[in-house]
Design an enzyme around this catalytic site. Sequence first.
Site, PDB file in Angstrom:
ATOM      1  N   GLY A  98       7.372   8.994 -13.286  1.00 30.60           N
ATOM      2  CA  GLY A  98       6.631   8.199 -12.298  1.00 30.60           C
ATOM      3  C   GLY A  98       7.506   7.648 -11.187  1.00 30.60           C
ATOM      4  O   GLY A  98       7.085   6.744 -10.459  1.00 30.60           O
ATOM      5  N   THR A 148       0.844  -1.210   0.000  1.00 30.22           N
ATOM      6  CA  THR A 148       0.000   0.000   0.000  1.00 30.22           C
ATOM      7  C   THR A 148       0.880   1.261   0.000  1.00 30.22           C
ATOM      8  O   THR A 148       2.051   1.197   0.363  1.00 30.22           O
ATOM      9  CB  THR A 148      -0.870   0.055   1.276  1.00 30.22           C
ATOM     10  OG1 THR A 148      -0.017   0.080   2.415  1.00 30.22           O
ATOM     11  CG2 THR A 148      -1.813  -1.117   1.372  1.00 30.22           C
ATOM     12  N   GLY A 183      10.131   1.266  -9.783  1.00 27.31           N
ATOM     13  CA  GLY A 183       9.320   0.768 -10.901  1.00 27.31           C
ATOM     14  C   GLY A 183       8.489  -0.434 -10.483  1.00 27.31           C
ATOM     15  O   GLY A 183       8.938  -1.236  -9.654  1.00 27.31           O
ATOM     16  N   LYS A 211       8.737   0.802   2.791  1.00 25.69           N
ATOM     17  CA  LYS A 211       9.903   1.061   3.642  1.00 25.69           C
ATOM     18  C   LYS A 211       9.520   1.707   4.969  1.00 25.69           C
ATOM     19  O   LYS A 211      10.170   1.473   5.983  1.00 25.69           O
ATOM     20  CB  LYS A 211      10.956   1.896   2.923  1.00 25.69           C
ATOM     21  CG  LYS A 211      10.406   3.108   2.194  1.00 25.69           C
ATOM     22  CD  LYS A 211      11.388   3.670   1.192  1.00 25.69           C
ATOM     23  CE  LYS A 211      10.703   4.666   0.292  1.00 25.69           C
ATOM     24  NZ  LYS A 211      10.269   4.141  -0.982  1.00 25.69           N
ATOM     25  N   LYS A 233      15.781   4.455   3.494  1.00 25.56           N
ATOM     26  CA  LYS A 233      16.411   3.257   2.910  1.00 25.56           C
ATOM     27  C   LYS A 233      17.769   2.990   3.564  1.00 25.56           C
ATOM     28  O   LYS A 233      18.152   1.838   3.791  1.00 25.56           O
ATOM     29  CB  LYS A 233      16.576   3.451   1.406  1.00 25.56           C
ATOM     30  CG  LYS A 233      15.244   3.488   0.648  1.00 25.56           C
ATOM     31  CD  LYS A 233      15.458   4.001  -0.771  1.00 25.56           C
ATOM     32  CE  LYS A 233      14.158   4.064  -1.549  1.00 25.56           C
ATOM     33  NZ  LYS A 233      14.287   4.807  -2.813  1.00 25.56           N
TER      34      LYS A 233
HETATM   35  N1  HSE Z   1      10.878   7.940  -5.067  1.00 28.60           N
HETATM   36  C1  HSE Z   1      11.765   6.820  -5.011  1.00 28.60           C
HETATM   37  C2  HSE Z   1      13.004   7.152  -5.813  1.00 28.60           C
HETATM   38  C3  HSE Z   1      11.064   5.602  -5.551  1.00 28.60           C
HETATM   39  O1  HSE Z   1      13.029   8.186  -6.492  1.00 28.60           O
HETATM   40  O2  HSE Z   1      13.984   6.407  -5.732  1.00 28.60           O
HETATM   41  C4  HSE Z   1      11.685   4.296  -5.139  1.00 28.60           C
HETATM   42  O3  HSE Z   1      11.666   4.091  -3.754  1.00 28.60           O
END
Ligand code: HSE
Length: 334
Positions: free
Chosen positions: A204, A94, A314, A123, A222
């Site tokens: 995107g 989600t 992606g 995450k 991350k």
């Molecule tokens: N918004 C994130 C990025 C997507 O640009 O890496 C992947 O977690």
Amino acid sequence: MDIKICLIGKGNVGTSLIELLKEKSEILNEKFNLNIKMVAIVEYDGALINEDGINLEEVLSKGERFRELPYWKVDSKPTDLYKKLDINICVEATPTNPNTGEPALSHIMEALNNGINVVSSNKGPFYLKYQQIEDLAKNNNLIVKYEASVASVVPALSIADCLIGNQITRIKAILNGTCNYILSRMAAEGITFSKALKEAQELGIAETDPTLDIEGFDAAGKLVILANKLLGWRKTIKDVKIKGISKITPQTIELAKSDGLIIKHLAIVDEDELIVEPRLIERDSPLNISGTLNVMELQTKYAGPIVLMGRGAGGPEAASAILNDLINIVKKRG
Ligand code: HSE
């Protein structure tokens, strides 16, 4: 072997997972004797339910009108379904609130409390409540996997198993594709920050709220997961020193260029510090990647640096990371 899964979240990642499972069902059967049955697809306002396995092709053909299917049950919640459908693995995909980790955090904790293994592409829950989630899984003798949450399909977390006889001591990485895309476009074409951000949004890859990308919170989250998983730390996002890229101008980039250097938005685990900030790197550094890619340079105690690089965002990429986690859970549970 039949494995019953429940997918929570039918957005980009969830739909990509449905496509991948449909495409790979025969191979999974032949290669691993594995029949993955999706028995529930849960959204915020209800769920598609079929205890014999949902017809994935039918769901895909309906597109956004999947609620018209006869097995759509309004207001069904994941907790109503776990026991009733005898679910083995819950897949959480989600959209998450970055401050609370919800609703993903509750979904994950509830699944673990109901004796169900979890695969997550989210995450938020892991950079906020890593220890609580891992402890709950361990105490309930369950497995929780979240490879897709960091750098998507790049085996950023699974690498821990491959290096089990070694020791990762430091990490330098680029973990946000949006920032890397913006800096790359500004450096290569001299375009403005806002134009580059707009392009990243059109691709995107930016978060719904792009300040999470450009102010460094996405990369920081991350990084926390990497430090906890690969170095055994017990940090949360509050422990990261974070600086974004929104103040970087084309002039700053040109100045760096004239010295033969590149500005990159790095995520760093060093000594006992977690840092996310723009830094200068050499042109021939392995961290000098362009576009939306992610990269990780892991310093190891016995073998020097190891570099992993690839697409960090992606739908299909995240879906394939989720499928890896699913297969690995089944293999472990035998
Ligand atoms: N918004 C994130 C990025 C997507 O640009 O890496 C992947 O977690």
